[in-house]
Write a protein that holds these residues in place. Structure first.
Motif, short mmCIF file in Angstrom:
data_model
loop_
_atom_site.label_atom_id
_atom_site.label_comp_id
_atom_site.label_asym_id
_atom_site.label_seq_id
_atom_site.Cartn_x
_atom_site.Cartn_y
_atom_site.Cartn_z
N TYR A 231 0.82 -1.22 0.00
CA TYR A 231 0.00 0.00 0.00
C TYR A 231 0.85 1.26 0.00
N ASP A 232 2.15 1.11 0.22
CA ASP A 232 2.99 2.30 0.41
C ASP A 232 3.20 3.03 -0.92
N GLY A 233 3.78 4.24 -0.82
CA GLY A 233 3.96 5.08 -2.01
C GLY A 233 5.00 4.54 -2.98
N VAL A 234 5.74 3.51 -2.59
CA VAL A 234 6.78 2.96 -3.46
C VAL A 234 6.31 1.68 -4.15
N TYR A 235 5.80 0.72 -3.40
CA TYR A 235 5.38 -0.57 -3.99
C TYR A 235 3.87 -0.71 -4.19
N ALA A 247 -9.73 2.29 3.46
CA ALA A 247 -9.87 1.52 4.71
C ALA A 247 -9.39 2.32 5.91
N ILE A 248 -8.37 3.18 5.71
CA ILE A 248 -7.88 3.97 6.85
C ILE A 248 -8.42 5.40 6.81
N GLU A 249 -9.42 5.62 5.97
CA GLU A 249 -10.08 6.93 5.84
C GLU A 249 -9.09 8.03 5.47
N HIS A 250 -8.21 7.71 4.54
CA HIS A 250 -7.23 8.67 4.02
C HIS A 250 -7.74 9.16 2.66
N ASP A 251 -7.45 10.41 2.31
CA ASP A 251 -7.84 10.89 0.97
C ASP A 251 -7.22 9.98 -0.09
N LEU A 252 -7.92 9.79 -1.21
CA LEU A 252 -7.38 8.95 -2.29
C LEU A 252 -6.39 9.79 -3.10
N THR A 253 -5.17 9.27 -3.22
CA THR A 253 -4.06 10.05 -3.79
C THR A 253 -4.00 9.92 -5.32
N GLU A 313 -20.28 1.50 2.23
CA GLU A 313 -19.88 0.78 3.45
C GLU A 313 -19.77 1.73 4.65
N GLY A 314 -20.20 2.97 4.44
CA GLY A 314 -20.22 3.93 5.55
C GLY A 314 -18.90 4.67 5.74
N ILE A 315 -18.01 4.62 4.73
CA ILE A 315 -16.72 5.34 4.85
C ILE A 315 -16.71 6.49 3.84
N ASN A 316 -16.52 7.70 4.34
CA ASN A 316 -16.47 8.86 3.42
C ASN A 316 -15.03 9.28 3.21
N VAL A 317 -14.56 9.16 1.95
CA VAL A 317 -13.20 9.62 1.65
C VAL A 317 -13.25 10.60 0.48
N SER A 318 -12.33 11.57 0.51
CA SER A 318 -12.25 12.54 -0.59
C SER A 318 -11.19 12.09 -1.57
N ILE A 319 -11.29 12.64 -2.80
CA ILE A 319 -10.26 12.39 -3.80
C ILE A 319 -9.35 13.61 -3.83
N ASP A 320 -8.06 13.39 -3.60
CA ASP A 320 -7.10 14.49 -3.56
C ASP A 320 -6.28 14.47 -4.86
N ASN A 321 -6.56 15.42 -5.77
CA ASN A 321 -5.76 15.50 -7.01
C ASN A 321 -4.45 16.19 -6.68
N MET A 322 -3.51 15.40 -6.16
CA MET A 322 -2.25 16.00 -5.72
C MET A 322 -1.28 16.22 -6.88
N GLU A 323 -0.27 17.04 -6.66
CA GLU A 323 0.72 17.28 -7.72
C GLU A 323 1.35 15.95 -8.11
N ASN A 324 1.46 15.71 -9.41
CA ASN A 324 1.95 14.40 -9.86
C ASN A 324 3.46 14.28 -9.61
N ARG A 369 -2.18 -2.46 10.86
CA ARG A 369 -0.81 -2.69 10.39
C ARG A 369 -0.31 -1.60 9.44
N VAL A 370 -1.23 -0.76 8.95
CA VAL A 370 -0.81 0.27 7.98
C VAL A 370 0.06 1.32 8.68
N ILE A 371 1.25 1.56 8.13
CA ILE A 371 2.13 2.61 8.67
C ILE A 371 1.78 3.89 7.90
N LYS A 372 1.11 4.81 8.59
CA LYS A 372 0.50 5.96 7.89
C LYS A 372 1.54 6.83 7.19
#
Ligand code: NAD
Ligand code: USQ
Length: 382
Positions: A231-235, A247-253, A313-324, A369-372
């Motif tokens: 799930y990390d930003g590398v793999y 699942a961890i209620e983080h914005d979608l990157t 499923e009751g989870i509200n997440v935003s979509i974050d159009n971050m700098e590529n 187990r997710v390391i934020k």
């Protein structure tokens, strides 16, 4: 068949080894376990807890009575590879054993050099081992759809017919990869094609799209057989990452506009495609290319799908159009051919809300187990 699955401790290789073993093939796993070491280097982990390779194969034997032999070592150690080929005498060599993360290959000079050395030299060693020790062995090599890049014309399966100044030829499709990792796959393809031509080796290059999913029928049988999930930003890869983020209620990157389009397939189709390639080998001297994917989506479409299912499923997440963080085309044409595996019998598992929901539930079960700190991307292309 006697089949070696190189990279058989990894995300694609482990379920493939189990599936081929279940189908009655005599399977051996070759792996140097470097992915587990890279987890330590990156202070990262798989969301799903994964057992050691020894525990995994012992559990498989206990449940099914089928033995999967293991060879722990590096493709780049010639003596080791010679020993594996001499002892096991493979009919097919399924080659997943490469450094497969584009961001990892772009960290710095050292990681780019490691990626290309590990991948290109490892593959060259396999070609020599086949030539010298098992000339009839079919090489089934995992390539990638990213070898083609995003041309403004349809992507064909490996070759394209070109008419130039009144003459015609069928030539390898032009390659425009987007990272030093994707470039390593192009170099591999060229080496394989050349080896087929000069030595008469039989090879299938599976240009695989991005694999999503986690479980297969086999890995589901026991927690010790769990597959890894990055799930990390590398793999972590696009869809799997978005599901983890929900699942961890983080914005979608979503990187940039998210209009960039890629080809995808379910892990259950990966294992079947390898079986199809093994059971229908290339001819001696043939360098065959299959595009291994079932559907394509823009990154934004995937984020929208995950957002919708998460909401149900009751989870509200935003979509974050971050700098590529990558240098890549966002607005581009995309249309790719994928008929060869279907013609040989592939019945695709398509991406449904149900698939996303199932995976989301599994990740929620392990979300502690997710390391934020690892979720946001840390590597840039520039
Ligand atoms: P992974 O990192 O989970 O697994 C790769 C495995 O290969 C690891 O277990 C690692 O320890 C092993 N390995 C690496 N270098 C080795 C070496 N020199 N000697 C022995 N073992 C070595 O990767 P994955 O996601 O399972 O990908 C497998 C293959 O499929 C790769 O070649 C990758 O490029 C290709 N692929 C993957 C995807 C995807 O979405 N995951 C998509 C297209 C293609
Ligand atoms: N992306 C996002 N947000 C994220 C992660 C990725 O928008 O959080 C975007 C990227 O910018 C890119 C696309 O999603 O445009 C795909 O990125 P990815 O990380 O999912 O996939 P990629 O880097 O292409 O690599 C993965 C595997 C690699 C395999 C390749 C298949 O790691 O081993 O070869 O998919 S393909 O893309 O067809 O070449």
């Amino acid at each position: 068949m006697k089949i070696i699955v190189a990279g058989g401790d990894g995300f694609c290789g482990w379920p493939t080894a189990l599936y081929l073993s279940k189908q009655g093939h005599d399977v051996a796993i070759l792996d140097n376990l470097v992915r587990r070491k890279i987890d330590n280097e990156l202070h990262s982990n798989s969301v799903t807890p994964i057992a050691t390779l020894e525990e995994r194969v012992n559990k498989w034997k206990e449940l099914t009575g089928k033995e999967i032999k293991t060879f722990v070592g590096d493709l780049n150690h010639h003596d080791f590879l010679t020993q594996v080929f001499t002892q096991f005498k493979p009919d097919a060599f399924v080659h997943f054993a490469e450094q497969r993360s584009a961001p990892y290959s772009m960290i710095d000079r050292e990681h780019a050099v490691y990626t290309q050395t590990n991948n290109v030299m490892g593959n060259l060693n396999v070609l020599y081992a086949i030539k010298e020790l098992a000339p009839d062995c079919h090489l089934i090599k995992l390539g990638t759809m990213g070898e083609y890049g995003t041309p403004n014309i349809d992507i064909e399966e490996g070759y394209i017919e070109i008419e130039h100044k009144g003459r015609k030829d069928t030539l390898p499709y032009p390659k425009q990869p987007g990272s030093f990792y994707h470039l390593s796959k192009v170099h591999d393809s060229h080496n394989i094609q050349f080896a087929c031509k000069i030595w008469g080796i039989r090879a299938t290059d599976l240009n695989q799209g991005i694999v999503y999913g986690l479980h297969t029928e086999e890995t589901k049988q026991d927690p010790v057989l769990n597959n890894r999930l990055d799930y990390d930003g590398v793999y972590g890869t696009a869809l799997n990452r978005f599901i983890n983020q929900a699942a961890i209620e983080h914005d979608l990157t979503v990187y940039g506009s998210g209009k960039q389009t890629r080809a995808f397939l379910n892990i259950e189709d990966t294992v079947r495609c390898v079986e199809i390639a093994a059971e229908n080998p290339a001819e001696p001297g043939e360098f065959r290319v299959f595009n291994q994917f079932t559907e394509w989506f823009s990154v934004k479409e995937l984020a929208d799908k995950v957002q919708k299912v998460a909401k149900e499923e009751g989870i509200n997440v935003s979509i974050d159009n971050m700098e590529n963080p990558r240098v890549e085309a966002e607005d581009h044409y995309y249309s790719a051919v994928n008929t060869k595996l279907r013609d040989l019998g592939l019945e695709p598992h398509l991406l449904t809300d149900e698939v996303i929901k199932d995976m989301l539930q599994t990740v929620i079960d392990h979300k502690d187990r997710v390391i934020k700190d690892n979720v946001l991307p840390s590597v840039t292309w520039k």
